[in-house]
Design an enzyme around this catalytic site. Structure first.
Site, mmCIF file in Angstrom:
data_model
loop_
_atom_site.group_PDB
_atom_site.id
_atom_site.type_symbol
_atom_site.label_atom_id
_atom_site.label_comp_id
_atom_site.label_asym_id
_atom_site.label_seq_id
_atom_site.Cartn_x
_atom_site.Cartn_y
_atom_site.Cartn_z
ATOM 1 N N LYS A 178 0.767 -0.849 -0.128
ATOM 2 C CA LYS A 178 -0.180 -0.232 0.002
ATOM 3 C C LYS A 178 1.011 1.221 -0.519
ATOM 4 O O LYS A 178 0.547 2.186 -0.568
ATOM 5 C CB LYS A 178 -1.252 -0.302 1.421
ATOM 6 C CG LYS A 178 -1.945 0.934 1.168
ATOM 7 C CD LYS A 178 -2.835 0.800 2.437
ATOM 8 C CE LYS A 178 -3.556 1.985 3.054
ATOM 9 N NZ LYS A 178 -3.935 2.232 4.011
ATOM 10 N N GLU A 189 11.071 -4.412 3.720
ATOM 11 C CA GLU A 189 11.422 -6.322 3.526
ATOM 12 C C GLU A 189 10.912 -6.505 2.155
ATOM 13 O O GLU A 189 11.314 -7.017 0.965
ATOM 14 C CB GLU A 189 9.791 -7.304 4.584
ATOM 15 C CG GLU A 189 10.904 -7.111 6.171
ATOM 16 C CD GLU A 189 10.213 -5.744 7.110
ATOM 17 O OE1 GLU A 189 9.170 -4.425 6.416
ATOM 18 O OE2 GLU A 189 10.349 -5.422 7.943
ATOM 19 N N GLY A 191 -4.338 -1.820 5.416
ATOM 20 C CA GLY A 191 -4.061 -3.121 4.808
ATOM 21 C C GLY A 191 -4.361 -4.080 5.206
ATOM 22 O O GLY A 191 -4.467 -5.203 4.499
ATOM 23 N N ARG A 192 -4.573 -4.931 6.484
ATOM 24 C CA ARG A 192 -5.074 -5.722 6.630
ATOM 25 C C ARG A 192 -7.004 -5.962 6.302
ATOM 26 O O ARG A 192 -7.224 -7.202 7.201
ATOM 27 C CB ARG A 192 -4.871 -6.027 8.759
ATOM 28 C CG ARG A 192 -5.960 -4.915 9.196
ATOM 29 C CD ARG A 192 -5.259 -5.012 10.787
ATOM 30 N NE ARG A 192 -5.376 -3.365 11.391
ATOM 31 C CZ ARG A 192 -5.052 -2.226 11.729
ATOM 32 N NH1 ARG A 192 -4.492 -2.262 10.768
ATOM 33 N NH2 ARG A 192 -5.548 -1.793 12.165
ATOM 34 N N GLU A 243 -3.736 -6.524 15.375
ATOM 35 C CA GLU A 243 -3.338 -4.965 14.921
ATOM 36 C C GLU A 243 -4.319 -4.304 14.214
ATOM 37 O O GLU A 243 -4.245 -2.495 15.185
ATOM 38 C CB GLU A 243 -2.039 -5.019 13.363
ATOM 39 C CG GLU A 243 -1.370 -4.176 13.559
ATOM 40 C CD GLU A 243 -1.235 -3.700 11.712
ATOM 41 O OE1 GLU A 243 0.038 -4.111 11.918
ATOM 42 O OE2 GLU A 243 -1.433 -3.733 10.942
ATOM 43 N N HIS A 282 -3.232 -32.634 19.569
ATOM 44 C CA HIS A 282 -2.468 -33.656 20.222
ATOM 45 C C HIS A 282 -1.302 -32.604 20.278
ATOM 46 O O HIS A 282 0.442 -32.896 20.308
ATOM 47 C CB HIS A 282 -1.728 -34.651 18.774
ATOM 48 C CG HIS A 282 -3.049 -34.978 18.693
ATOM 49 N ND1 HIS A 282 -2.935 -36.486 19.169
ATOM 50 C CD2 HIS A 282 -3.857 -35.482 17.547
ATOM 51 C CE1 HIS A 282 -4.137 -36.756 19.105
ATOM 52 N NE2 HIS A 282 -4.313 -36.567 17.629
ATOM 53 N N LYS A 317 9.938 -0.107 13.269
ATOM 54 C CA LYS A 317 10.708 -0.120 12.331
ATOM 55 C C LYS A 317 11.619 1.319 11.914
ATOM 56 O O LYS A 317 12.900 0.568 11.835
ATOM 57 C CB LYS A 317 9.421 0.322 11.262
ATOM 58 C CG LYS A 317 8.924 -0.881 10.727
ATOM 59 C CD LYS A 317 7.427 -0.358 9.798
ATOM 60 C CE LYS A 317 6.343 -1.305 9.656
ATOM 61 N NZ LYS A 317 5.606 -0.104 9.017
HETATM 62 O O1 F6P Z 1 3.957 -2.690 9.329
HETATM 63 C C1 F6P Z 1 2.503 -3.564 9.656
HETATM 64 C C2 F6P Z 1 2.067 -2.785 8.201
HETATM 65 O O2 F6P Z 1 1.966 -1.368 8.193
HETATM 66 C C3 F6P Z 1 0.539 -3.246 8.362
HETATM 67 O O3 F6P Z 1 0.075 -2.625 8.856
HETATM 68 C C4 F6P Z 1 0.605 -3.878 6.633
HETATM 69 O O4 F6P Z 1 -0.200 -4.998 6.477
HETATM 70 C C5 F6P Z 1 1.912 -4.340 5.998
HETATM 71 O O5 F6P Z 1 2.804 -3.205 6.961
HETATM 72 C C6 F6P Z 1 2.272 -3.689 5.204
HETATM 73 O O6 F6P Z 1 2.499 -2.612 4.442
HETATM 74 P P1 F6P Z 1 2.248 -2.074 3.088
HETATM 75 O O7 F6P Z 1 1.151 -2.549 2.268
HETATM 76 O O8 F6P Z 1 2.002 -0.672 3.129
HETATM 77 O O9 F6P Z 1 3.886 -2.540 2.895
#
Ligand code: F6P
Length: 550
Positions: free
Chosen positions: A206, A212, A267-268, A353, A384, A512
């Site tokens: 987003k 990452e 995002g979620r 979150e 189990h 972060k």
């Molecule tokens: O760091 C958490 C977060 O911002 C989440 O809320 C989000 O879903 C995820 O990182 C990925 O964010 P993006 O879609 O901006 O890469």
């Protein structure tokens, strides 16, 4: 500024909880023959049975009053109409607009958004069809056989969970893979067997700033260009989904290869947008639309049903009851359907979150327990592994049991074994077994008095452990859509009742920021002397061992 604890219904619930703690669910079942009928809801996609909670009619009436006192219906209206209910970021919360089958007009900052949603769906349809039918080709003219989605958090968990859940609905015309971890092992393992000529990357972010994701996307780009010897290959192999077009184009992705996202979609909660593109490529656009249909049906149920028949509201109220009033600190999600093996991981982000916060929307500390730790695993595997704890530890863990009446992969005899466990476990958690019953049972089995004395206390199960049961006909795009939307709305209602800003995530920023600084230290080998001694020595040890040829 009225805090929730000051509401009359809250105060009454706090008093009522003291009484209820002394009761046992099994006695409530004995006393009330119609408990199931009173505390269950039958909806088209599934049945929700919440009778195995420590509740009575009075409890539910008080909880319904709480929902009214908290103006849940008003807040629901605000969310669906596009008010900026994400207060700390000043944004609307409109994931529901992504599956707005009734085509209601919705305005965000004076701009009508349904057309943008529609356009994005059309672009997804056209693109997913081209990839699936082999019309979208790689740089050398080869058909795309593998799609690698690069994204993390909401840009990964939703689409991957749904892809896994609906595996049986895929015609496997394209293989879809997911890379989320910046640990290079994941991307290396995924790319190793693939031919760059037939791989399509979707960079899902987003913000298009997530470290990452950016690192994995750079690695993917190098992998592609070093084998194609041609930077122009990128346009055939890279598309992006982002609300930050500027960053995506600067990264090297062709503008027409960028799918829209909007700041009014969290995002979620974004799998319904183009973040769901890998789902559409895997299953076909029609099935993606069925997923949206299922979610829309749940939206309708959430908007139109009265509070006391409203599944998401009831689930939210029960969570508040179990955690805030009765003191449970964690909540297990226990699917008894292999298809849902990623569901608890998905739910962790969705609920934790959103509502894992301790400051109210007035910016003051909250002094009551909010949402639980969400965790879980496929029920059978859990039986189990950790069910011992669920049955006999001193901590009560409310659990959601989710199962299907029909398997999507029927193999003779399996489903009955699976479902027998499904029904047995929630019954055992509710009823338990007392010492007298244990002793009688051992006696019937011919055990000696010495053995009975020794073992009986260990075999007692206190029971009285709350569970909800969700029973679907079978996993399908539609039922999965409804199931996810059920939990999305539950989370929204929880946030309203607990006065939490559910749609921001400031708690992820601190770590972060520190990681960015420490990464510089790791690269240049200079450790910041102002770190605490633990962090400093850990980095020191890491660097020393790394630089030693042992
Ligand atoms: O760091 C958490 C977060 O911002 C989440 O809320 C989000 O879903 C995820 O990182 C990925 O964010 P993006 O879609 O901006 O890469």
């Amino acid at each position: 500024m009225i805090g929730r604890v000051e509401l009359p219904s809250w105060k009454l619930l706090a008093e009522h909880a003291k009484e209820m703690k002394g009761l046992h669910m099994s006695a409530l079942f004995d006393e009330h023959e119609n408990r199931f009928a009173e505390f269950s809801i039958k909806l088209a996609p599934f049945l929700l049975d919440y009778s195995k909670n420590l509740i009575t009619t009075d409890t539910m009436q008080l909880l319904f009053s709480l929902a009214k006192d908290c103006e849940v219906e008003l807040w629901r209206k605000k969310m669906f109409s596009g008010e900026a209910i994400n207060r700390t970021e000043g944004r609307a919360v409109l994931h529901t607009a992504l599956r707005n089958k009734t085509q209601r007009t919705i305005y965000v900052n004076g701009e009508e958004i349904s057309k943008a949603v529609q356009d994005s769906l059309i672009k997804m349809e056209s693109f997913s069809n081209k990839v699936r039918e082999g019309h979208w080709r790689g740089y050398s003219g080869k058909r795309i056989t593998n799609v690698v989605n690069i994204g993390v958090g909401g840009s990964n968990l939703g689409p991957q969970m749904v892809t896994e859940a609906l595996k049986q609905y895929s015609d496997n015309s394209v293989n879809v893979h997911y890379v989320s971890n910046v640990d290079g092992t994941q991307i290396a393992n995924i790319l190793r067997p693939l031919n760059p000529e037939s791989v399509l990357f979707i960079v899902s972010s987003k913000t298009f700033t997530t470290t990452e994701t950016m690192k994995n996307a750079q690695t993917a780009m190098k992998w592609l260009t070093s084998s194609s010897f041609d930077a122009a290959a990128i346009e055939k192999h890279f598309v992006a989904v982002s609300a930050n077009k500027a960053n995506a184009t600067e990264f090297g992705i062709l503008e027409e290869n960028i799918f829209d996202m909007w700041d009014w979609v969290g995002g979620r909660f974004s799998l319904w947008s183009a973040i769901g593109l890998p789902i559409a490529i895997d299953l076909g656009f029609e099935k993606f639309m069925e997923l949206l249909d299922g979610a829309h049906e749940m939206d309708k149920h959430f908007c139109d049903s009265p509070i006391d028949e409203n599944a998401p509201i009831i689930l939210a109220l029960l969570s508040v009851w179990n955690c805030t009033f009765l003191g449970a600190q964690s909540q297990a999600i226990l699917p008894y359907d292999q298809s849902l093996h990623m569901f608890s991981a998905y739910m962790q982000q969705a609920e934790m979150e959103s509502n894992g916060k301790s400051v109210s929307w007035y910016g003051v500390p909250i002094d009551y327990p909010t949402v639980p730790t969400i965790w879980g695993e496929l029920g059978i595997n859990g039986q189990h592994a950790f069910y011992q704890y669920l049955h006999q530890s001193n901590n009560v863990v409310p659990a959601d049991f989710i199962g299907s009446i029909e398997s999507v992969t029927p193999i003779k005899g399996h489903h009955e074994t699976l479902m027998a466990n499904f029904f047995a476990q929630s019954q055992a958690l509710m009823n338990g077994v007392n010492e007298q019953q244990v002793r009688e049972d051992l006696k019937v089995k011919g055990r000696t008095p010495e053995y009975i004395n020794q073992v009986a206390p260990h075999k007692v199960h206190k029971g009285n452990r709350p569970t909800n049961t969700i029973l679907m006909r079978r996993i399908s795009p539609r039922t999965i859509g409804s199931l996810i939307a059920l939990y999305e709305h539950k989370i929204f209602v929880q946030g309203i009742i607990l006065q939490i800003c559910s749609f921001d995530q400031w708690g992820v920023e601190l770590g972060k920021g520190l990681a960015n600084k420490i990464e510089v230290e790791l690269r240049c080998g200079k450790i910041n002397p102002t770190h605490d001694s633990s962090t400093k020595e850990l980095i020191n040890y890491y660097q020393t061992i790394k630089n030693t040829n042992l």
